[in-house]
Design a protein around this motif. Structure first.
Motif, mmCIF file in Angstrom:
data_model
loop_
_atom_site.group_PDB
_atom_site.id
_atom_site.type_symbol
_atom_site.label_atom_id
_atom_site.label_comp_id
_atom_site.label_asym_id
_atom_site.label_seq_id
_atom_site.Cartn_x
_atom_site.Cartn_y
_atom_site.Cartn_z
ATOM 1 N N TRP A 234 2.844 13.257 17.007
ATOM 2 C CA TRP A 234 3.918 13.805 17.841
ATOM 3 C C TRP A 234 3.374 14.852 18.796
ATOM 4 O O TRP A 234 3.803 14.937 19.953
ATOM 5 N N ALA A 235 2.417 15.640 18.331
ATOM 6 C CA ALA A 235 1.809 16.646 19.198
ATOM 7 C C ALA A 235 0.999 15.982 20.307
ATOM 8 O O ALA A 235 1.051 16.398 21.470
ATOM 9 N N SER A 255 10.727 16.265 17.677
ATOM 10 C CA SER A 255 11.303 16.944 16.515
ATOM 11 C C SER A 255 12.588 16.259 16.056
ATOM 12 O O SER A 255 12.809 16.066 14.853
ATOM 13 N N ARG A 256 13.405 15.870 17.020
ATOM 14 C CA ARG A 256 14.690 15.239 16.666
ATOM 15 C C ARG A 256 14.487 13.879 15.993
ATOM 16 O O ARG A 256 15.126 13.575 14.982
ATOM 17 N N ILE A 260 10.724 16.612 12.063
ATOM 18 C CA ILE A 260 9.713 17.644 11.806
ATOM 19 C C ILE A 260 10.069 18.831 12.693
ATOM 20 O O ILE A 260 10.210 18.679 13.905
ATOM 21 N N PRO A 261 10.240 20.009 12.131
ATOM 22 C CA PRO A 261 10.635 21.168 12.945
ATOM 23 C C PRO A 261 9.652 21.446 14.081
ATOM 24 O O PRO A 261 8.428 21.276 13.931
ATOM 25 N N GLU A 306 7.628 30.489 14.860
ATOM 26 C CA GLU A 306 6.925 29.554 13.983
ATOM 27 C C GLU A 306 6.860 30.056 12.552
ATOM 28 O O GLU A 306 6.164 29.500 11.723
ATOM 29 N N ARG A 307 7.550 31.123 12.263
ATOM 30 C CA ARG A 307 7.531 31.634 10.907
ATOM 31 C C ARG A 307 8.841 31.345 10.198
ATOM 32 O O ARG A 307 9.834 31.106 10.827
#
Length: 307
Positions: A234-235, A255-256, A260-261, A306-307
């Protein structure tokens, strides 16, 4: 071997393989026409001409006895041939070009000619959403079926990508981008895979490797497969499918569709973008300003998210 060949491979094919593999590819380039001819004779195919594309193979158009048009592909690396065919077999029935015949001794395969012509049929609307659905389809098949013997993402990242990033970051004159590259490098050690998302990855999701069939459905071709976290694919798609723009939209779509967030895909995006930026800098690629813009936009996103 049969002497009925298409003659020398096209100049573009020759140049790309020599650029990619170096002078060691010279002897194979001379042999490639005979390899294709031998496979064609074995499978009773008529060779029609070359299709000048790809960086790791020689490709020809052929016709079966019943008139079916096919692609005939000869790989320079036998290992890459085995890996690609293994992945395509895992994805049988999915959004790929079907494997028709294989010749392990030649590292040649005949494949479906998608869309009835080299490069496939015309792209339709909703391309981003349809390609995302195709990627998800490959990942689903990769999780349902036995995992073939393919390189792992972990090994590729730790033993290939990270060392070359650090080597290039230290040896190249990066100018104003130096600080940004340094920040991106700091995040490499924190990348972690989620084993629940392990699947067979395409790992080469450039736009040129997505073609469309006559019904307007995307097919993902020319994988450089790995086994690992789906977030990597995905990246890759997010960063490299179109360096001209749409990164934020692809990331949101990724993501959708994958569930995956975004904060779990983004670190892989940064790693891929800094790797690409350094490579383009090294070879003086005209796409360098584009990948620099992508890297800058990814690094500008809030780390706190991202946390």
């Amino acid at each position: 071997m049969t002497t009925h060949t298409l003659g020398e491979v096209p100049p573009g094919c020759r140049r790309r393989l020599l650029d990619h593999y170096g002078p060691s590819a010279e002897a194979w380039l001379r042999a490639a026409p005979c390899l294709l001819a031998e496979a064609a004779e074995r499978w009773k195919l008529s060779l029609q001409g070359y299709h000048d594309a790809g960086h790791a193979s020689a490709i020809a158009l052929a016709t079966a006895l019943d008139g079916t048009p096919l692609i005939l592909k000869a790989w320079y690396e036998s290992l890459r041939y085995r890996h690609e065919i293994a992945a395509l077999h895992v994805w049988t029935g999915g959004p790929i070009a079907d494997v028709i015949e294989t010749a392990d001794d030649l590292s040649v395969a005949s494949l479906e000619l998608v869309g009835g012509q080299p490069g496939g049929a015309a792209r339709l609307s909703r391309e981003r959403h349809m390609v995302a659905a195709a990627i998800q389809g490959l990942h689903s098949l990769g999780q349902k079926r036995p995992t073939p013997a393919l390189p792992s993402l972990a090994h590729f990242h730790q033993e290939v990508v990270v060392p070359r990033i650090h080597q290039r970051a230290q040896s190249l004159d990066l100018g104003p981008m130096g600080t940004l590259v340094e920040e991106a490098c700091e995040g490499l050690s924190s990348l972690r895979e989620d084993p629940t998302r392990t699947t067979v990855l395409h790992a080469d999701l450039y736009r040129e490797n997505v073609i469309f069939d006559g019904g307007g459905h995307p097919r993902l071709i020319d994988p450089h497969p790995l086994v690992g976290d789906a977030a990597f694919d995905w990246a890759f798609w997010t960063v490299y499918y179109d360096l001209e723009g749409g990164v934020a939209d692809r990331l949101a779509t990724a993501s959708r569709i994958s569930r995956i967030p975004v904060p779990e895909i983004t670190p892989w995006c940064r790693a891929l973008a800094v790797d690409g930026f350094l490579y383009y800098t090294e070879i003086h690629d005209p796409a360098k300003p584009k990948i620099a813009k992508v890297l800058s936009s990814l690094m500008a996103s809030s780390p706190g998210s991202e946390r």
